[in-house]
Design a protein around this motif. Structure first.
Motif, PDB file in Angstrom:
ATOM      1  N   THR A  93      -9.127  -6.756   1.138  1.00  0.00           N
ATOM      2  CA  THR A  93      -8.654  -5.387   0.941  1.00  0.00           C
ATOM      3  C   THR A  93      -9.034  -4.948  -0.458  1.00  0.00           C
ATOM      4  N   ASP A  95      -9.562  -2.604  -3.932  1.00  0.00           N
ATOM      5  CA  ASP A  95      -8.633  -2.006  -4.896  1.00  0.00           C
ATOM      6  C   ASP A  95      -7.331  -2.809  -5.028  1.00  0.00           C
ATOM      7  N   LYS A  96      -7.488  -4.133  -5.166  1.00  0.00           N
ATOM      8  CA  LYS A  96      -6.350  -5.048  -5.343  1.00  0.00           C
ATOM      9  C   LYS A  96      -5.306  -4.885  -4.245  1.00  0.00           C
ATOM     10  N   GLY A  97      -5.785  -4.710  -3.014  1.00  0.00           N
ATOM     11  CA  GLY A  97      -4.879  -4.644  -1.868  1.00  0.00           C
ATOM     12  C   GLY A  97      -4.432  -3.251  -1.482  1.00  0.00           C
ATOM     13  N   LYS A  98      -4.955  -2.230  -2.156  1.00  0.00           N
ATOM     14  CA  LYS A  98      -4.510  -0.863  -1.881  1.00  0.00           C
ATOM     15  C   LYS A  98      -5.566  -0.018  -1.169  1.00  0.00           C
ATOM     16  N   GLY A  99      -6.753  -0.599  -0.932  1.00  0.00           N
ATOM     17  CA  GLY A  99      -7.856   0.194  -0.386  1.00  0.00           C
ATOM     18  C   GLY A  99      -8.243  -0.176   1.034  1.00  0.00           C
TER      19      GLY A  99
END
Length: 107
Positions: A93, A95-99
């Motif tokens: 994922t 963006d460090k898990g945000k994307g």
């Protein structure tokens, strides 16, 4: 209120470089018609159906897979990704898990 259609998420985050190296590094990966290999020498490369071959560099930083690719002669910039594994498949994922989520399988 819970729904009868809720599914347990069996993915577990890979937090340590040693685990990432053991599970992912130097393995042939596929995501749809695309391929990737994250190499132990800090390089990565593969082939994208639409853009052709790509290459880049990567490092494990603070629990994230951080990579900078060159696709179609354009540098993507560094993106650090959350990596998870369910025993069979990987989930990256951005963006460090945000994307954006990409599921990968072993070839």
């Amino acid at each position: 209120m819970s729904t009868p259609f809720a599914f347990a998420d069996s993915y577990k985050r890979i937090k340590k470089a040693a685990d990432f190296n053991a599970i992912v590094v130097d393995k042939n990966l596929a995501f749809g018609p695309n391929t990737a290999i994250i190499r132990s020498n800090g390089k990565t490369d593969g082939k994208l159906k639409k853009q052709g071959k790509y290459y880049g560099a990567w490092a494990w930083q603070n629990g994230y897979y951080c990579r900078n690719l060159v696709i179609s002669k354009k540098e993507t910039g560094t993106n650090c990704q959350l990596v998870e594994f369910d025993g069979k498949q990987l989930r990256f994922t951005t963006d460090k898990g945000k994307g954006r989520v990409t599921n990968l399988t072993f070839k």
